[in-house]
Design an enzyme around this catalytic site. Structure first.
Site, PDB file in Angstrom:
ATOM      1  N   ALA A 131       2.266   6.228   4.111  1.00 49.75           N
ATOM      2  CA  ALA A 131       1.400   6.709   5.269  1.00 49.75           C
ATOM      3  C   ALA A 131       0.752   5.651   6.039  1.00 49.75           C
ATOM      4  O   ALA A 131       0.904   5.523   7.160  1.00 49.75           O
ATOM      5  CB  ALA A 131       0.372   7.808   4.541  1.00 49.75           C
ATOM      6  N   VAL A 132       0.142   4.663   5.275  1.00 48.25           N
ATOM      7  CA  VAL A 132      -0.367   3.614   5.896  1.00 48.25           C
ATOM      8  C   VAL A 132       0.442   2.497   6.480  1.00 48.25           C
ATOM      9  O   VAL A 132       0.432   1.723   7.323  1.00 48.25           O
ATOM     10  CB  VAL A 132      -1.563   2.843   4.943  1.00 48.25           C
ATOM     11  CG1 VAL A 132      -2.008   1.592   5.797  1.00 48.25           C
ATOM     12  CG2 VAL A 132      -2.508   3.690   4.600  1.00 48.25           C
ATOM     13  N   GLY A 133       1.598   2.371   5.628  1.00 48.25           N
ATOM     14  CA  GLY A 133       2.805   1.359   6.079  1.00 48.25           C
ATOM     15  C   GLY A 133       3.373   2.016   7.225  1.00 48.25           C
ATOM     16  O   GLY A 133       3.821   1.055   8.301  1.00 48.25           O
TER      17      GLY A 133
ATOM     18  N   CYS B  52      -0.060  -1.456 -11.650  1.00 56.09           N
ATOM     19  CA  CYS B  52       1.063  -1.311 -10.899  1.00 56.09           C
ATOM     20  C   CYS B  52       1.666  -0.121 -10.931  1.00 56.09           C
ATOM     21  O   CYS B  52       1.631   0.778 -11.768  1.00 56.09           O
ATOM     22  CB  CYS B  52       1.783  -2.407 -11.208  1.00 56.09           C
ATOM     23  SG  CYS B  52       2.909  -2.196 -12.665  1.00 56.09           S
TER      24      CYS B  52
ATOM     25  N   GLY C 152       0.787  -1.306   0.005  1.00 54.55           N
ATOM     26  CA  GLY C 152       0.029   0.036  -0.033  1.00 54.55           C
ATOM     27  C   GLY C 152       0.906   1.338   0.068  1.00 54.55           C
ATOM     28  O   GLY C 152       1.990   1.279  -0.564  1.00 54.55           O
ATOM     29  N   SER C 153       0.423   2.218   0.562  1.00 62.84           N
ATOM     30  CA  SER C 153       1.080   3.712   0.625  1.00 62.84           C
ATOM     31  C   SER C 153       2.056   3.565   1.723  1.00 62.84           C
ATOM     32  O   SER C 153       1.801   3.089   2.873  1.00 62.84           O
ATOM     33  CB  SER C 153       0.014   4.649   0.774  1.00 62.84           C
ATOM     34  OG  SER C 153      -0.605   4.593   2.038  1.00 62.84           O
TER      35      SER C 153
ATOM     36  N   GLU D 161       5.569  -3.145   1.109  1.00 62.82           N
ATOM     37  CA  GLU D 161       5.907  -2.735  -0.250  1.00 62.82           C
ATOM     38  C   GLU D 161       4.984  -1.557  -0.489  1.00 62.82           C
ATOM     39  O   GLU D 161       3.714  -1.711  -0.643  1.00 62.82           O
ATOM     40  CB  GLU D 161       5.506  -4.002  -1.287  1.00 62.82           C
ATOM     41  CG  GLU D 161       6.302  -3.851  -2.472  1.00 62.82           C
ATOM     42  CD  GLU D 161       5.241  -2.697  -3.396  1.00 62.82           C
ATOM     43  OE1 GLU D 161       5.749  -1.639  -3.540  1.00 62.82           O
ATOM     44  OE2 GLU D 161       4.379  -3.306  -4.183  1.00 62.82           O
TER      45      GLU D 161
END
Length: 596
Positions: free
Chosen positions: A279-281, A332, A276-277, A298
């Site tokens: 920020a969420v990571g 992707c 994901g992104s 990733e």
């Protein structure tokens, strides 16, 4: 002479036998999945046929429902529950029980599971691609390339090499442990959790699932709220294949929901894989720190596509356009920054302009369109804002694709392929992840400048370098700070499933795919045992037994030099001293016993 002829004949006979065995198809049972409700509109809910209009002022989270629709037509697909934390915990608990049984399964059973899946995928490619196309807006060809081929490649790699890389690996024991045997064992971690993105709904589910199950784990996968319909369809394939090999129920679970669901999953599993992104990571990492579980992230990229002046311009331009389209809202995070040598800049741009003007945006299942819909709501607005920022700072649009037949009310879900020139790194378009069909082209004068531009990014997922000299292309790629690199090609690294995949910087860390990804699903345990047990055992030398002798440190000092000295003479001299100390100590001990 006769001996060698015998070996040659045996080798030839062995090769013939192996070839004949290849002609005998393996006994792989077929599985049947009821997909009548997936592509037959007449079997869907009463809301089928209506254009889905997102509610104003009320979120899906508030309704505790995940509503799914076709981004290309906005047609309603279905509705799924948003799992509560308690429900997530229950699914993980069931998966944990199943894993304890599956951990004892044989590699033969696991390989049969993979073969059943492979057979089904090959025989039902159209169905799988249509489901992916409807749920994400990608074309059937893009679905085949990114969903089918990559998944089949991963399965065949696991079938041929997976067991080899999970067997104990013997290592050298070093000079001081010559009497020991050292090895690394790979044990399943338990329950793997995966939170996957919407861009490749089939492969993003199968990729972590295959590695987890083959290495003896169970897995709970939270699919994206933007691709839950397809995820739940694909789950049926996995369940049926597991049942066909007698695997325990609940070994694989697919759950749907929003942020609350994902947070609960992170707190319950033994490892988390997130796609994901950034920020969420970061939120995933914070939550994972509470239970100290390993994390693989990733997080996308801003891949550089570098074109030197010594290439076939028309050929590379064709590849570049496809790379830009793969970086669309339903595909992707492909190439998003294009750097072209100044000597061929004009001809390259001209070729790209010709190709892009032939591209049409429209419903992907119609079959004639190269671009589908933007999967995320409001994402087209973000893309336009990036283009507007670039235009305000001096960029120029030189080509734009056209729209085909669009569904009523769905125009805002599309973004036409757009090519810009006169771009620079002050523009948000060159710094922020686009995830859209936008192709900014910038010129460079030297290889050093190309490397500098490519590294001027907070992302570091991949790169592609094109040159008539393979040595030159490799030299440029080696200096780019990223996790994957393609030489005179684009995205080829992901089709080599023996290779690890992942990035650096804001693109994340850890790897999936390849040996590294497979072993990342394991508890890596170091084991040392006696090589010639019970004839040779570890003993503590007399000088360092308790109570330690006065010359104990002298003994250790000589022992270290005897083992690790830089030249043979120093080591021999030290060895003599070791033997002398042992002899003196033994003599002293014998003398003490006589005195007593």
């Amino acid at each position: 002479m006769a001996f060698w002829w015998t070996l040659i004949v045996l080798a030839f006979a062995s090769a013939i036998c192996r070839f004949l065995l290849m002609l005998i198809p393996p006994n792989v049972p077929s599985i049947d999945i009821d997909a009548s409700d997936v592509l037959d509109d007449g079997n869907q809910t009463q809301e089928s046929g209506f254009i889905y209009i997102p509610p104003k002022g009320r979120t899906q989270q508030a309704d505790r429902k995940v509503k799914c629709y076709e981004p290309a037509t906005m047609k309603y697909l279905g509705c799924f529950p948003a799992f509560t934390p308690a429900e997530v915990m229950d699914r993980v608990a069931q998966a944990r029980k199943a894993q304890k049984v599956w951990a004892k399964s044989s590699f033969k059973q696991r390989r049969q599971f993979l073969r059943i899946l492979l057979k089904y995928i090959i025989e039902h490619q159209k169905l799988i691609c249509e489901i992916s196309s409807r749920d994400t807006g990608k074309t059937m060809v893009d679905a085949s390339l990114g969903e089918i081929m990559t998944t089949c490649e991963k399965i065949t790699w696991l079938l041929s090499e997976g067991e080899r890389w999970l067997k104990p690996e013997y290592r050298s024991s070093g000079r001081s442990m010559l009497h020991k045997r050292s090895k690394v064992e790979f044990h399943p971690l338990g329950v793997i959790g995966a939170i996957v993105s919407w861009n490749y709904p089939f492969h993003n589910i199968f990729n972590p699932m295959l590695a987890a199950i083959f290495s003896g784990n169970s897995i709970v996968i939270k699919v994206s709220e933007n691709a839950s319909w397809s995820g739940c369809c694909y789950f049926r394939i996995i369940q049926t294949a597991l049942a066909a090999v007698g695997a325990p129920e609940n070994l694989v679970e697919v759950i749907t929901g929003f942020a609350e669901t994902g947070e609960a999953l992170v707190s319950a599993v033994d490892k988390i894989i997130f796609v994901g992104s950034p920020a969420v990571g970061k939120m995933i990492m914070r939550n994972a720190s509470e239970t100290l579980i390993p994390v693989t992230l990733e997080l996308g990229g801003k891949d550089a596509f570098i074109v030197c002046e010594d290439v076939d311009v028309a050929h590379v331009a064709q590849i570049a356009v496809r790379a830009a389209l793969q970086s669309s809202g339903q595909n992707c995070a492909g190439a998003e920054r294009f750097y072209v040598h100044k000597d061929i800049y004009s001809s390259f741009v001209s070729q790209v302009e010709k190709f892009v003007k032939s591209v049409t945006a429209g419903p992907p299942l119609a079959g004639r369109y190269d671009m589908g819909a933007i999967c995320l709501q409001d994402h087209s607005e973000k893309l336009q804002s990036l283009v507007d920022d670039a235009l305000e700072k001096g960029a120029e649009i030189i080509a734009r694709g056209r729209f085909g037949r669009l569904g009523e009310g769905a125009e805002d879900q599309f973004f036409p392929p757009t090519v810009l020139v006169n771009v620079n790194h002050t523009m948000k378009l060159m710094q922020e992840e686009t995830f859209g069909p936008i192709m900014p082209i910038m010129k460079f004068s030297s290889d050093e400048e190309a490397v500098k531009l490519a590294n001027d990014s907070r992302y570091g997922l991949g790169c592609a370098v094109f040159s008539g000299s393979q040595k030159r292309a490799k030299e440029i790629a080696s200096q780019i700070h990223c996790g994957v690199a393609a030489i005179n090609d684009f995205a080829s690294t992901y089709m080599c499933q023996s290779l690890p995949f992942g990035g650096v910087k804001d693109s994340g860390f850890g790897r999936f795919a390849g040996v590294e990804g497979l072993r990342a699903c394991c508890l890596v345990k170091s084991v040392v045992e006696d090589r010639w047990w019970p004839y040779v055992k570890t003993i503590i030398p007399k000088p360092i037994q308790y109570p330690v002798a006065e010359n104990g440190f002298e003994f250790q000092e000589s022992l270290v030099e005897a083992l690790y000295g830089l030249n043979i003479w120093d080591r021999l001299r030290a060895l003599v001293n070791v033997l002398k100390i042992l002899s003196d100590k033994n003599s002293s001990a014998s003398s003490n016993r006589r005195t007593d």
